[in-house]
Design a protein around this motif. Structure first.
Motif, PDB file in Angstrom:
ATOM      1  N   ILE A 288       0.873  -1.182   0.000  1.00 18.64           N
ATOM      2  CA  ILE A 288       0.000   0.000   0.000  1.00 18.64           C
ATOM      3  C   ILE A 288       0.903   1.223   0.000  1.00 18.64           C
ATOM      4  O   ILE A 288       1.794   1.349   0.835  1.00 18.64           O
ATOM      5  CB  ILE A 288      -0.917   0.032   1.238  1.00 18.64           C
ATOM      6  CG1 ILE A 288      -1.861  -1.180   1.239  1.00 18.64           C
ATOM      7  CG2 ILE A 288      -1.726   1.332   1.280  1.00 18.64           C
ATOM      8  CD1 ILE A 288      -2.787  -1.250   2.441  1.00 18.64           C
ATOM      9  N   VAL A 289       0.661   2.099  -0.962  1.00 16.20           N
ATOM     10  CA  VAL A 289       1.341   3.398  -0.960  1.00 16.20           C
ATOM     11  C   VAL A 289       0.262   4.447  -0.755  1.00 16.20           C
ATOM     12  O   VAL A 289      -0.733   4.473  -1.499  1.00 16.20           O
ATOM     13  CB  VAL A 289       2.099   3.657  -2.284  1.00 16.20           C
ATOM     14  CG1 VAL A 289       2.850   4.988  -2.214  1.00 16.20           C
ATOM     15  CG2 VAL A 289       3.067   2.517  -2.591  1.00 16.20           C
ATOM     16  N   VAL A 290       0.435   5.271   0.288  1.00 12.57           N
ATOM     17  CA  VAL A 290      -0.565   6.317   0.547  1.00 12.57           C
ATOM     18  C   VAL A 290      -0.128   7.588  -0.167  1.00 12.57           C
ATOM     19  O   VAL A 290       1.070   7.821  -0.353  1.00 12.57           O
ATOM     20  CB  VAL A 290      -0.740   6.548   2.074  1.00 12.57           C
ATOM     21  CG1 VAL A 290       0.522   7.100   2.724  1.00 12.57           C
ATOM     22  CG2 VAL A 290      -1.923   7.461   2.375  1.00 12.57           C
ATOM     23  N   GLY A 291      -1.106   8.379  -0.600  1.00 15.07           N
ATOM     24  CA  GLY A 291      -0.777   9.617  -1.309  1.00 15.07           C
ATOM     25  C   GLY A 291      -1.676  10.758  -0.898  1.00 15.07           C
ATOM     26  O   GLY A 291      -2.727  10.559  -0.271  1.00 15.07           O
ATOM     27  N   THR A 292      -1.241  11.976  -1.217  1.00 14.93           N
ATOM     28  CA  THR A 292      -2.069  13.159  -1.009  1.00 14.93           C
ATOM     29  C   THR A 292      -3.126  13.160  -2.116  1.00 14.93           C
ATOM     30  O   THR A 292      -2.964  13.771  -3.167  1.00 14.93           O
ATOM     31  CB  THR A 292      -1.192  14.431  -1.019  1.00 14.93           C
ATOM     32  OG1 THR A 292      -0.252  14.298   0.047  1.00 14.93           O
ATOM     33  CG2 THR A 292      -2.000  15.680  -0.824  1.00 14.93           C
ATOM     34  N   GLY A 293      -4.158  12.389  -1.877  1.00 14.39           N
ATOM     35  CA  GLY A 293      -5.151  12.105  -2.912  1.00 14.39           C
ATOM     36  C   GLY A 293      -4.587  11.096  -3.889  1.00 14.39           C
ATOM     37  O   GLY A 293      -3.366  10.871  -3.949  1.00 14.39           O
ATOM     38  N   SER A 294      -5.482  10.466  -4.653  1.00 12.90           N
ATOM     39  CA  SER A 294      -4.970   9.533  -5.661  1.00 12.90           C
ATOM     40  C   SER A 294      -4.323  10.311  -6.797  1.00 12.90           C
ATOM     41  O   SER A 294      -3.569   9.766  -7.587  1.00 12.90           O
ATOM     42  CB  SER A 294      -6.064   8.591  -6.159  1.00 12.90           C
ATOM     43  OG  SER A 294      -7.079   9.307  -6.786  1.00 12.90           O
ATOM     44  N   SER A 295      -4.573  11.622  -6.868  1.00 20.44           N
ATOM     45  CA  SER A 295      -3.915  12.460  -7.881  1.00 20.44           C
ATOM     46  C   SER A 295      -2.392  12.364  -7.749  1.00 20.44           C
ATOM     47  O   SER A 295      -1.684  12.245  -8.745  1.00 20.44           O
ATOM     48  CB  SER A 295      -4.313  13.927  -7.707  1.00 20.44           C
ATOM     49  OG  SER A 295      -5.699  14.055  -7.800  1.00 20.44           O
ATOM     50  N   GLN A 296      -1.914  12.440  -6.523  1.00 18.24           N
ATOM     51  CA  GLN A 296      -0.458  12.345  -6.345  1.00 18.24           C
ATOM     52  C   GLN A 296       0.051  10.945  -6.697  1.00 18.24           C
ATOM     53  O   GLN A 296       1.124  10.788  -7.273  1.00 18.24           O
ATOM     54  CB  GLN A 296      -0.084  12.695  -4.892  1.00 18.24           C
ATOM     55  CG  GLN A 296       1.421  12.844  -4.720  1.00 18.24           C
ATOM     56  CD  GLN A 296       1.852  13.126  -3.288  1.00 18.24           C
ATOM     57  OE1 GLN A 296       1.219  12.666  -2.339  1.00 18.24           O
ATOM     58  NE2 GLN A 296       2.929  13.878  -3.134  1.00 18.24           N
TER      59      GLN A 296
ATOM     60  N   ALA B 292     -11.518   7.804 -24.466  1.00 21.27           N
ATOM     61  CA  ALA B 292     -12.425   8.945 -24.354  1.00 21.27           C
ATOM     62  C   ALA B 292     -13.867   8.459 -24.214  1.00 21.27           C
ATOM     63  O   ALA B 292     -14.205   7.432 -24.790  1.00 21.27           O
ATOM     64  CB  ALA B 292     -12.292   9.841 -25.585  1.00 21.27           C
ATOM     65  N   PRO B 293     -14.702   9.186 -23.495  1.00 24.16           N
ATOM     66  CA  PRO B 293     -14.376  10.379 -22.729  1.00 24.16           C
ATOM     67  C   PRO B 293     -13.599  10.028 -21.460  1.00 24.16           C
ATOM     68  O   PRO B 293     -13.981   9.102 -20.750  1.00 24.16           O
ATOM     69  CB  PRO B 293     -15.753  10.945 -22.365  1.00 24.16           C
ATOM     70  CG  PRO B 293     -16.669   9.762 -22.338  1.00 24.16           C
ATOM     71  CD  PRO B 293     -16.153   8.822 -23.378  1.00 24.16           C
ATOM     72  N   TYR B 294     -12.531  10.767 -21.231  1.00 23.04           N
ATOM     73  CA  TYR B 294     -11.676  10.465 -20.068  1.00 23.04           C
ATOM     74  C   TYR B 294     -11.740  11.590 -19.033  1.00 23.04           C
ATOM     75  O   TYR B 294     -12.191  12.709 -19.324  1.00 23.04           O
ATOM     76  CB  TYR B 294     -10.226  10.240 -20.507  1.00 23.04           C
ATOM     77  CG  TYR B 294      -9.728  11.235 -21.521  1.00 23.04           C
ATOM     78  CD1 TYR B 294      -9.446  12.547 -21.169  1.00 23.04           C
ATOM     79  CD2 TYR B 294      -9.556  10.861 -22.866  1.00 23.04           C
ATOM     80  CE1 TYR B 294      -9.009  13.459 -22.104  1.00 23.04           C
ATOM     81  CE2 TYR B 294      -9.118  11.780 -23.812  1.00 23.04           C
ATOM     82  CZ  TYR B 294      -8.843  13.085 -23.409  1.00 23.04           C
ATOM     83  OH  TYR B 294      -8.420  13.990 -24.331  1.00 23.04           O
ATOM     84  N   TYR B 295     -11.268  11.277 -17.842  1.00 22.87           N
ATOM     85  CA  TYR B 295     -11.159  12.243 -16.741  1.00 22.87           C
ATOM     86  C   TYR B 295     -10.139  13.297 -17.176  1.00 22.87           C
ATOM     87  O   TYR B 295      -8.978  12.960 -17.406  1.00 22.87           O
ATOM     88  CB  TYR B 295     -10.723  11.475 -15.493  1.00 22.87           C
ATOM     89  CG  TYR B 295     -10.383  12.291 -14.280  1.00 22.87           C
ATOM     90  CD1 TYR B 295     -11.209  13.319 -13.823  1.00 22.87           C
ATOM     91  CD2 TYR B 295      -9.238  11.996 -13.538  1.00 22.87           C
ATOM     92  CE1 TYR B 295     -10.887  14.031 -12.681  1.00 22.87           C
ATOM     93  CE2 TYR B 295      -8.916  12.702 -12.385  1.00 22.87           C
ATOM     94  CZ  TYR B 295      -9.749  13.727 -11.965  1.00 22.87           C
ATOM     95  OH  TYR B 295      -9.427  14.424 -10.833  1.00 22.87           O
ATOM     96  N   SER B 296     -10.590  14.538 -17.311  1.00 19.77           N
ATOM     97  CA  SER B 296      -9.746  15.544 -17.962  1.00 19.77           C
ATOM     98  C   SER B 296      -8.463  15.857 -17.180  1.00 19.77           C
ATOM     99  O   SER B 296      -7.472  16.294 -17.756  1.00 19.77           O
ATOM    100  CB  SER B 296     -10.546  16.822 -18.192  1.00 19.77           C
ATOM    101  OG  SER B 296     -11.071  17.276 -16.961  1.00 19.77           O
ATOM    102  N   ASP B 297      -8.481  15.605 -15.872  1.00 16.85           N
ATOM    103  CA  ASP B 297      -7.271  15.880 -15.084  1.00 16.85           C
ATOM    104  C   ASP B 297      -6.090  14.991 -15.492  1.00 16.85           C
ATOM    105  O   ASP B 297      -4.933  15.357 -15.278  1.00 16.85           O
ATOM    106  CB  ASP B 297      -7.542  15.708 -13.588  1.00 16.85           C
ATOM    107  CG  ASP B 297      -8.377  16.853 -13.025  1.00 16.85           C
ATOM    108  OD1 ASP B 297      -9.123  17.469 -13.809  1.00 16.85           O
ATOM    109  OD2 ASP B 297      -8.291  17.130 -11.820  1.00 16.85           O
ATOM    110  N   TYR B 298      -6.376  13.814 -16.071  1.00 18.45           N
ATOM    111  CA  TYR B 298      -5.243  12.980 -16.525  1.00 18.45           C
ATOM    112  C   TYR B 298      -4.399  13.779 -17.512  1.00 18.45           C
ATOM    113  O   TYR B 298      -3.170  13.796 -17.425  1.00 18.45           O
ATOM    114  CB  TYR B 298      -5.718  11.706 -17.247  1.00 18.45           C
ATOM    115  CG  TYR B 298      -6.484  10.711 -16.416  1.00 18.45           C
ATOM    116  CD1 TYR B 298      -6.175  10.481 -15.080  1.00 18.45           C
ATOM    117  CD2 TYR B 298      -7.510   9.955 -16.993  1.00 18.45           C
ATOM    118  CE1 TYR B 298      -6.891   9.549 -14.343  1.00 18.45           C
ATOM    119  CE2 TYR B 298      -8.221   9.020 -16.255  1.00 18.45           C
ATOM    120  CZ  TYR B 298      -7.908   8.828 -14.936  1.00 18.45           C
ATOM    121  OH  TYR B 298      -8.604   7.903 -14.211  1.00 18.45           O
TER     122      TYR B 298
END
Ligand code: PMP
Length: 354
Positions: free
Chosen positions: A53-61, A85-91
């Motif tokens: 398990i790797v923890v992150g500052t949100g899954s974004s990190q 597409a359509p994809y999560y635009s933050d990627y």
């Protein structure tokens, strides 16, 4: 149930950078690691045995940590990153933001035809359109040089049927969508390969020297209470967060469908029903987002909604057509009711794009 989730943190608590020097992810609080394993065990949505398990500052990190882990030390060309597409635009933004020489955003996985290394992000259920997804590049092109990231932000029983314990090498989860505590900024990766987990840990060490212990401590408590609720520990009646949340989402979807049903302008797609191993019931996907489509292909759906004072996200930034727009349904009840009210105002008015 607010009181049940209270945590007390003393002024001198949690001061060190370190949580567990014996763990690959040395900044993971052991209580949080244990709570995450317990939760997946109870929900049955992911295998945690033989996983780091790797923890992150949100899954974004963690997404960015995985990109780093997959591509470092780097080759002559940046590695292509794609998602269907359509994809999560933050990627797209997260991959492109720093103009890395390690990796490069290449957009829609359905249009990707290059040879060589690539990374495909599979988001299931998918943000923005709620569909259930599988990897596509390998099947389409036969290119076997891909690494896969499974973003399971929405693979929880309130959103969709749990059809099995996901058993992939690199899986991302987040408290933001599991319990709604997005502000705590806690995500976790379940990673099979020790070297990948080590490199992810290295990325997080360099970018933020670990992850807030206060947040981890609170997340561990929240998950513990959720698990107790599922197992009926210490409570008279069942307090199953996922049933509770599904109930709310289900009512919202029903209201939304009733409102759209007679719309001259908008369409909503249907989702499949599957047997959910968690609830034991036949379960429809209840997406966290409404993926609205203009009936008129030439119209910009997001602009249309804006005209009704509804703020969505345009399909364009998700790699889709502008006739689509995404609306967040995970809001407060008053907000949702206003959304429905404003949407209802379109009936019979014939006003698309003003
Ligand atoms: N993946 C998907 C598909 C998401 O929708 C989100 C949040 N909108 C994230 C990742 C990021 O979540 P977090 O808050 O954990 O960074």
């Amino acid at each position: 149930m607010s009181d049940k989730y209270n945590v007390t943190i003393g002024g001198g608590d949690l001061m060190s950078y370190f949580s567990d020097g014996n763990n690959v992810c040395w900044f993971l609080e052991p209580e949080l690691g244990a709570a995450i394993r317990r939760l997946h065990g109870l929900v049955g949505n992911a295998v945690t045995d033989d996983r780091y398990i790797v923890v992150g500052t949100g899954s974004s990190q963690l997404f960015q940590a995985l990109l780093y882990a997959f591509t470092t030390p780097g080759g002559p060309e940046p590695v292509s990153v794609v998602s269907s597409a359509p994809y999560y635009s933050d990627y797209a933004e997260e991959v492109s933001f720093l103009r890395s020489e390690l990796y490069k955003w290449e957009g829609d996985a359905y249009k990707f035809n290059k040879k060589g290394a690539y990374i495909e992000v599979v988001n299931s259920p998918n943000n923005p359109d709620g569909t259930l997804r599988e990897a596509v590049v390998m099947n389409r092109t036969g290119n076997g040089n891909g690494k896969l990231i499974y973003d399971f932000a929405y693979y929880w029983p309130q959103f969709t049927a749990i059809t099995g314990a996901a058993d992939y090498d690199n899986m991302l989860f987040t408290l933001s969508k599991c319990t709604g505590h997005a502000g705590s900024r806690i995500g976790w990766a379940l990673v099979k390969d020790k070297d990948i987990a080590k490199k992810m840990t290295e990325y997080i060490t360099i970018s933020s020297i670990g992850v807030s212990k206060e947040s981890q401590f609170r997340a561990a408590k929240i998950i513990e209470v959720v698990c107790n609720g599922i197992q009926n520990v210490g409570s008279v009646k069942s307090e199953n967060l996922f049933e509770y949340a599904r109930n709310i989402l289900s009512k919202r979807w029903q209201k939304l469908r009733e409102t759209i049903q007679n719309s001259e302008h908008l369409i909503l797609s249907k989702y499949p029903q599957e047997h959910c191993l968690f609830s034991g019931k036949l379960t429809e996907t209840l997406s966290a987002y409404a993926w609205l489509e203009s009936k008129d292909d030439t119209k910009d759906c997001n602009e249309f909604l804006r005209g009704l004072k509804i703020i969505g996200k345009s399909g364009k930034i998700c790699g889709a057509h502008q006739k689509f727009a995404r609306i967040n349904l995970m809001c407060r009840e008053e907000e949702f009711n206003q959304f429905i009210e404003r949407l209802s105002a379109t009936r019979g008015k014939g006003i698309i794009n003003g």
